[in-house]
Enzyme design. Structure first.
Site, short mmCIF file in Angstrom:
data_model
loop_
_atom_site.label_atom_id
_atom_site.label_comp_id
_atom_site.label_asym_id
_atom_site.label_seq_id
_atom_site.Cartn_x
_atom_site.Cartn_y
_atom_site.Cartn_z
N ASN A 101 -4.78 7.89 7.44
CA ASN A 101 -4.45 7.21 6.18
C ASN A 101 -2.94 7.20 5.95
O ASN A 101 -2.37 6.17 5.63
CB ASN A 101 -5.16 7.92 5.03
CG ASN A 101 -4.95 7.24 3.70
OD1 ASN A 101 -3.84 7.20 3.17
ND2 ASN A 101 -6.02 6.71 3.13
N ASP A 102 -2.30 8.35 6.12
CA ASP A 102 -0.87 8.45 5.81
C ASP A 102 -0.20 9.43 6.77
O ASP A 102 -0.87 10.27 7.40
CB ASP A 102 -0.69 8.91 4.36
CG ASP A 102 0.73 8.68 3.84
OD1 ASP A 102 1.46 7.88 4.45
OD2 ASP A 102 1.10 9.28 2.82
N ASP B 284 -3.54 8.50 -4.86
CA ASP B 284 -3.46 7.87 -3.55
C ASP B 284 -2.23 8.40 -2.80
O ASP B 284 -2.26 9.50 -2.27
CB ASP B 284 -3.42 6.35 -3.72
CG ASP B 284 -3.83 5.59 -2.48
OD1 ASP B 284 -3.44 6.00 -1.38
OD2 ASP B 284 -4.54 4.57 -2.58
N ASN B 285 -1.15 7.65 -2.77
CA ASN B 285 0.05 8.09 -2.05
C ASN B 285 0.98 8.91 -2.95
O ASN B 285 1.00 8.73 -4.17
CB ASN B 285 0.80 6.88 -1.50
CG ASN B 285 0.07 6.24 -0.34
OD1 ASN B 285 -0.31 6.92 0.61
ND2 ASN B 285 -0.15 4.94 -0.42
N HIS C 71 -4.10 -0.09 11.81
CA HIS C 71 -5.54 -0.15 12.09
C HIS C 71 -5.86 -1.45 12.84
O HIS C 71 -6.51 -2.35 12.30
CB HIS C 71 -6.36 -0.08 10.81
CG HIS C 71 -6.16 1.16 10.03
ND1 HIS C 71 -6.47 2.42 10.52
CD2 HIS C 71 -5.66 1.37 8.78
CE1 HIS C 71 -6.19 3.33 9.60
NE2 HIS C 71 -5.68 2.72 8.54
N GLU D 201 0.82 -1.21 0.00
CA GLU D 201 0.00 0.00 0.00
C GLU D 201 0.85 1.27 0.00
O GLU D 201 0.50 2.25 -0.63
CB GLU D 201 -0.95 -0.01 1.20
CG GLU D 201 -2.17 0.88 1.05
CD GLU D 201 -1.90 2.37 1.24
OE1 GLU D 201 -2.65 3.20 0.69
OE2 GLU D 201 -0.92 2.71 1.95
N ASP D 202 1.97 1.24 0.71
CA ASP D 202 2.84 2.42 0.71
C ASP D 202 4.30 1.98 0.69
O ASP D 202 4.64 0.89 1.18
CB ASP D 202 2.55 3.29 1.94
CG ASP D 202 2.99 4.73 1.74
OD1 ASP D 202 3.41 5.08 0.61
OD2 ASP D 202 2.90 5.53 2.69
N HIS E 72 -0.83 0.63 7.05
CA HIS E 72 -1.38 1.46 5.99
C HIS E 72 -0.24 2.36 5.47
O HIS E 72 0.75 1.86 4.96
CB HIS E 72 -2.55 2.26 6.58
CG HIS E 72 -3.51 2.79 5.57
ND1 HIS E 72 -4.77 3.24 5.91
CD2 HIS E 72 -3.40 2.98 4.24
CE1 HIS E 72 -5.40 3.66 4.83
NE2 HIS E 72 -4.58 3.53 3.80
N ASN F 92 -5.57 12.00 1.64
CA ASN F 92 -4.96 10.68 1.51
C ASN F 92 -3.45 10.78 1.68
O ASN F 92 -2.97 11.02 2.77
CB ASN F 92 -5.37 10.09 0.16
CG ASN F 92 -5.35 8.58 0.16
OD1 ASN F 92 -4.28 7.97 0.18
ND2 ASN F 92 -6.51 7.96 0.14
N ILE G 263 3.13 4.77 5.45
CA ILE G 263 4.38 4.74 6.21
C ILE G 263 5.23 5.95 5.84
O ILE G 263 5.05 6.59 4.80
CB ILE G 263 5.19 3.45 5.95
CG1 ILE G 263 5.59 3.35 4.47
CG2 ILE G 263 4.42 2.22 6.41
CD1 ILE G 263 6.52 2.17 4.18
#
Length: 354
Positions: A167-168, A268-269, A133, A53-54, A114, A223, A116
């Site tokens: 989220n981030d 997103d990221n 989470h 995800e990240d 999630h 986000n 990082i």
């Protein structure tokens, strides 16, 4: 007369619902189809099967990867397995992903990583901040990286009422950071209602041991967040609004908006090239396919590169675009020395040589 009023009210509610449904579909880019943009020297990364995800890359080429996110409403291929943090050394001729061992005492069973962010201190100590989470809650876990042992030592768990749906994060020091809350509500039917009604209630929070405060608000779905190489500007991706906000950072850690870059994809990221200052975004070209997962109509992947974002006319380049047959639901893209890593929310990860 009463029946007429009931019919009128029903008609108004139906019209409102229809308008919201159309707007929600528009926000998700529900009608967008991708034209492929291929990169020639790419392969899937062995060992990463449940998302990346990240991704955050240190200046020396060590890449940290969060994997195994289980997020309400999104697909998970292994919902009963805890999350992991992987490491890749991009200086190797054939980089491979290695799972980092996490110190005893940390609750691995509920680990659900999630976003990082890394921070390197003056003494070269490396800290890894991980949005977690556990049991549908939001925490920020702080680890210290021990390179000789390929391990993470858990230092502390941060909880705060203002960190409600994180989220981030972007680390600013060993114990302070900015964090995005992507919703006002988290993990309930109210989350979906918030999105459906188009409520701009998400925000950015500054955290330190001595002060916690909201520093930016009014986002549809704040986000990814990152900071410029000179530490003067903070970049925030508003996923559902298809925008990146450029914020000026002040000495008291408050943020002032300078500009908003509008895009045609769900960003997103965000990752920053430390040498050029370019912004790389992992994007969802069609959010409908991501949320309403269908193995016959897979969510695609898209990577964009933004150059000179502070200028009057930034350059936005679509670097990679694919319909999901290789990579489903891209969420991050990060570069180092001509090498590109592309991660996803719940699927695989791609290594490319540019």
């Amino acid at each position: 007369m009463g029946k007429v009023l009931v019919l009128a009210l029903a008609g108004i509610l139906a019209a409102l619902f229809g308008e919201r449904l159309m707007e929600f579909r528009r926000k998700l880019n529900g009608s967008r189809e991708l034209e492929a943009v291929e990169l020639p020297n790419c392969h899937l990364i062995k060992g990463i099967e449940r998302g990346a995800e990240d991704i955050d890359i240190l200046p020396d080429g060590l890449a940290f990867i969060s994997s195994g996110l289980k997020y309400p409403g999104l697909k998970s291929f292994a919902p009963d397995k805890p999350g992991e943090i992987f490491l890749m050394d991009l200086n190797d001729e054939n980089p491979r992903a290695v799972e980092l061992r996490i110190s005893r005492g940390f609750d691995l069973a509920s680990f659900n990583p999630h976003g990082i962010s890394t921070y390197m201190d003056k003494d070269d100590s490396v800290y890894l901040f991980v949005v977690n989470h556990p049991e549908s809650k939001s925490t920020v876990e702080v680890f210290k990286f021990v390179e000789d042992e390929n391990s993470l030592v858990h230092l502390k768990t941060i909880r705060h009422e203002l960190l409600s749906s994180v989220n981030d994060v972007v680390a600013l020091g060993p114990d302070h950071f900015y964090a995005t809350n992507d919703h006002y509500f988290f993990g309930s039917i109210l989350t979906y209602l918030e999105l459906f009604l188009g409520l701009s209630w998400s925000n950015v929070v500054y955290y330190s041991p001595t002060e916690v405060k909201e520093v930016a608000s009014g986002f549809y779905s704040a986000n990814g967040i990152n900071i410029s190489p000179d530490k003067k500007y903070v970049y925030i991706a508003d996923l559902m609004a298809h925008t990146i906000h450029v914020m000026e950072k002040h000495a008291n850690w408050s943020l002032t908006q300078l500009k908003v870059l509008e895009l045609d994809t769900l960003v997103d990221n965000l990752s920053i090239d430390p040498y050029t200052g370019d912004i790389w975004g992992g994007c969802h070209p069609n959010g409908m396919k991501l949320i309403f997962y269908d193995p016959e109509n897979l969510p695609g992947s898209e990577v964009i590169r933004i150059q000179n974002i502070l200028s009057a006319k930034p350059t936005v380049t679509q670097v990679y675009a694919e319909n999901g047959s290789v990579l489903q639901g891209s969420s991050v893209a990060a570069v180092y020395s001509g090498k590109l890593l592309i991660g996803t929310v719940f699927h695989r990860a791609l290594y490319c040589e540019l």
